[in-house]
Motif scaffolding. Structure first.
Motif, PDB file in Angstrom:
ATOM      1  N   PRO A  31       1.506  -1.494   0.077  1.00  9.04           N
ATOM      2  CA  PRO A  31       0.318  -0.057   0.065  1.00  9.04           C
ATOM      3  C   PRO A  31       1.156   0.961   0.220  1.00  9.04           C
ATOM      4  O   PRO A  31       2.235   0.776   0.476  1.00  9.04           O
ATOM      5  N   TYR A  32       0.651   2.274  -0.521  1.00 12.42           N
ATOM      6  CA  TYR A  32       0.989   3.578  -0.887  1.00 12.42           C
ATOM      7  C   TYR A  32       1.604   3.902   0.930  1.00 12.42           C
ATOM      8  O   TYR A  32       2.588   5.157   1.318  1.00 12.42           O
ATOM      9  N   TYR A  33       1.013   3.627   1.664  1.00 13.37           N
ATOM     10  CA  TYR A  33       1.508   4.014   3.070  1.00 13.37           C
ATOM     11  C   TYR A  33       2.499   2.892   4.199  1.00 13.37           C
ATOM     12  O   TYR A  33       3.017   3.443   4.805  1.00 13.37           O
ATOM     13  N   ALA A  34       3.021   2.717   3.028  1.00 12.25           N
ATOM     14  CA  ALA A  34       4.097   1.121   3.408  1.00 12.25           C
ATOM     15  C   ALA A  34       5.263   1.610   3.091  1.00 12.25           C
ATOM     16  O   ALA A  34       5.721   1.412   1.615  1.00 12.25           O
ATOM     17  N   THR A  35       6.005   0.466   3.558  1.00 11.28           N
ATOM     18  CA  THR A  35       7.484   0.558   3.091  1.00 11.28           C
ATOM     19  C   THR A  35       7.629  -0.557   2.736  1.00 11.28           C
ATOM     20  O   THR A  35       6.810  -1.863   3.380  1.00 11.28           O
ATOM     21  N   ASN A  36       8.789  -1.030   2.138  1.00 14.69           N
ATOM     22  CA  ASN A  36       8.963  -2.997   1.655  1.00 14.69           C
ATOM     23  C   ASN A  36      10.569  -2.560   2.890  1.00 14.69           C
ATOM     24  O   ASN A  36      11.328  -2.778   2.054  1.00 14.69           O
ATOM     25  N   ASN A  37      10.505  -4.300   3.680  1.00 14.89           N
ATOM     26  CA  ASN A  37      11.890  -4.168   4.028  1.00 14.89           C
ATOM     27  C   ASN A  37      12.102  -5.750   3.645  1.00 14.89           C
ATOM     28  O   ASN A  37      13.251  -6.150   4.361  1.00 14.89           O
ATOM     29  N   SER A  38      11.720  -6.241   2.430  1.00 17.87           N
ATOM     30  CA  SER A  38      12.323  -7.488   1.943  1.00 17.87           C
ATOM     31  C   SER A  38      12.193  -8.432   2.299  1.00 17.87           C
ATOM     32  O   SER A  38      13.418  -9.251   2.820  1.00 17.87           O
ATOM     33  N   HIS A  39      11.318  -8.643   3.950  1.00 14.80           N
ATOM     34  CA  HIS A  39      11.787  -9.170   4.677  1.00 14.80           C
ATOM     35  C   HIS A  39      11.450 -11.015   3.660  1.00 14.80           C
ATOM     36  O   HIS A  39      11.851 -11.959   4.596  1.00 14.80           O
ATOM     37  N   MET A  40      10.094 -10.968   2.541  1.00 15.74           N
ATOM     38  CA  MET A  40       9.682 -12.303   2.108  1.00 15.74           C
ATOM     39  C   MET A  40       9.796 -11.873   0.796  1.00 15.74           C
ATOM     40  O   MET A  40       9.134 -10.927   0.254  1.00 15.74           O
ATOM     41  N   PHE A  41      10.262 -12.501  -0.024  1.00 14.45           N
ATOM     42  CA  PHE A  41       8.945 -12.360  -1.885  1.00 14.45           C
ATOM     43  C   PHE A  41       7.916 -13.880  -1.674  1.00 14.45           C
ATOM     44  O   PHE A  41       8.676 -14.648  -1.659  1.00 14.45           O
ATOM     45  N   TYR A  42       6.817 -13.291  -2.201  1.00 14.14           N
ATOM     46  CA  TYR A  42       5.757 -14.171  -2.706  1.00 14.14           C
ATOM     47  C   TYR A  42       5.199 -14.254  -3.627  1.00 14.14           C
ATOM     48  O   TYR A  42       4.909 -12.812  -4.089  1.00 14.14           O
ATOM     49  N   ILE A  43       4.510 -14.856  -3.512  1.00 10.35           N
ATOM     50  CA  ILE A  43       3.502 -14.865  -5.197  1.00 10.35           C
ATOM     51  C   ILE A  43       2.512 -16.010  -4.866  1.00 10.35           C
ATOM     52  O   ILE A  43       2.571 -16.306  -3.429  1.00 10.35           O
ATOM     53  N   VAL A  44       1.349 -14.815  -5.584  1.00 12.22           N
ATOM     54  CA  VAL A  44      -0.246 -15.939  -5.138  1.00 12.22           C
ATOM     55  C   VAL A  44      -0.835 -16.861  -6.442  1.00 12.22           C
ATOM     56  O   VAL A  44      -0.553 -16.167  -8.032  1.00 12.22           O
TER      57      VAL A  44
END
Ligand SMILES: *Cc1c(COP(=O)(O)O)cnc(C)c1O
Length: 317
Positions: free
Chosen positions: A222-235
Motif C-alpha cells: 500500500p502507498y503508506y507502507a515501505t518494503n523491508n524485503s522480509h520475504m518474496f511471495y507469489i500468489v
C-alpha cells in the motif's frame, strides 16, 4: 511479555488476524483470553482493518496487528479505533524491522511492539526478540517481568540495597552469546537490507511478465507502507497449481514453501472453538501463497534462475 504487561486475564477478548504465526495469539491464550480472529485483506495477506470494529465488544482488551511480510497495516485507522474504544494495540513486528508506516518505524506506533530475531528474520540471532514500549507506564514493570519477576536491574543500578521477587515474570533475557551475535547483525543492518532489497527487486522484475499474463500475483505494498524485503511471495491461482509449482521447483533443487494454516483452522483452536469460522481471504492465502527463497547469501543470478524455472512451469501448462 506484552500479554503480561497488559494484564490480560480470563474473560478478556483479544482481536488477532487469523493469517499469522501461532505466537501472535498464544501469548494471550496462555493468559486465559478468548481470541477473536479476523480475516485478511483481499489485496494483501495482512489483516483487514475494516473488520476490526465489528469484532469489538465490551470485553475487548487488545488488538494485535501483524505487519505481514514487513508491510505495514493501516496504523492511523487502527489507532483511531483503539482510542475510541480505549483498547490497547500490540504490533507484532516480528517480520517488520527496518520497515515504516508513513515514515514511522513499525513496532513504534502502538502501545507495545514485538520484534523477533528468530533465524528466519532479516536480523537474527537464532532465537531472540525485542519488546518496544511506547508508553512510560510500562517501563518499570517490563524490567521486572524481564528479570524473572525480580527487581535485580534496580539493584545493579544501586537504586535498592537488595533485590527480591516482586511481581510475575519469566526468563525473557537473551544470553550474552546471543546478544553478541545479534549486535553484530544489527551493526550490519544497512548492508543486509541493501542486499535483500536488491534480491526482492530482481524477483519483482523477473516475474512481472507472469503477473501481466495473470498466471500469478505479486506482492502488493500500500502507498503508506515501505518494503523491508522480509520475504518474496507469489500468489497462485489455486492450490493445485501451487502444489504443482512447488513440485516443479523441487525437481530442479529449489525449495519454495507455503505459509500459515489459518489459526482458526488449527488443531488447537478447532478443538476448543464453539463455532467454525469462515474467513475467506485468509483461507485463500493459505491455499495459494507461495514463498520463494529469500536469504542474504542468495545472488541475483540465483533469483534469475528461480524466476526462469517459474516461467518454465507456466510455459508447459
Ligand atoms: C517469527 C514470528 C513470530 C515469532 O517469533 P519468535 O521469535 O519465534 O517468537 C511471531 N509472529 C510473526 C508474525 C512471526 O513471523
Amino acid at each position: 511479555m506484552a500479554a503480561l504487561l497488559l494484564d490480560v486475564k480470563p474473560g478478556d477478548e483479544v482481536i488477532v488476524p487469523t493469517y499469522t504465526f501461532v505466537s501472535s495469539a498464544l501469548a494471550f491464550v496462555r493468559q486465559g483470553a478468548t481470541i477473536k480472529f479476523i480475516d485478511s485483506r483481499e489485496d494483501h495477506p495482512g489483516l483487514n482493518e475494516e473488520k476490526i470494529e465489528k469484532a469489538i465488544t465490551d470485553k475487548t482488551k487488545v488488538i494485535v496487528v501483524v505487519h505481514y511480510g514487513g508491510t505495514a497495516c493501516d496504523m492511523d485507522m487502527i489507532m483511531k479505533i483503539a482510542s475510541k474504544y480505549k483498547i490497547f494495540v500490540v504490533e507484532d513486528a516480528a517480520q517488520a524491522i527496518d520497515s515504516f508506516y508513513r515514515s514511522k518505524p513499525l513496532g513504534s506506533i502502538a502501545h507495545l511492539g514485538c520484534f523477533s530475531f528468530h533465524e528466519t528474520k532479516n536480523i537474527q540471532c537464532g532465537e531472540g526478540g525485542m519488546l518496544v514500549l511506547n508508553d512510560q507506564r510500562f517501563i518499570d514493570r517490563a524490567e521486572i517481568i524481564w528479570e524473572k519477576g525480580t527487581n535485580r536491574s534496580k539493584f545493579f543500578r544501586g537504586e535498592v540495597d537488595k533485590y527480591s521477587w516482586v511481581d510475575t515474570g519469566s526468563s525473557f533475557l537473551p544470553s550474552d552469546m546471543l546478544a553478541a551475535f545479534l549486535l553484530a547483525q544489527l551493526e550490519q543492518l544497512d548492508l543486509i537490507q541493501k542486499k535483500r532489497k536488491q534480491l526482492w527487486e530482481q524477483y519483482y522484475e523477473s516475474l512481472k511478465l507472469l503477473e501481466d499474463k495473470r498466471y500469478i500475483k505479486l506482492p502488493f505494498i500500500p502507498y503508506y507502507a515501505t518494503n523491508n524485503s522480509h520475504m518474496f511471495y507469489i500468489v497462485c491461482r489455486n492450490i493445485t497449481e501451487r502444489s504443482n509449482l512447488i513440485n516443479h521447483l523441487k525437481s530442479v533443487g529449489i525449495l519454495s514453501v507455503f505459509h500459515y494454516v489459518c489459526l482458526h483452522n488449527s488443531t488447537f483452536i478447532k478443538s476448543r472453538a464453539v463455532e467454525q469460522l469462515y474467513l475467506p481471504n485468509a483461507e485463500a492465502y493459505s491455499d495459494t501463497l507461495l514463498r520463494l527463497p529469500m536469504f542474504y547469501e542468495l545472488t541475483l543470478e540465483n533469483i534469475k534462475t528461480i524466476s526462469e524455472e517459474i516461467s518454465n512451469y507456466f510455459s508447459f501448462i
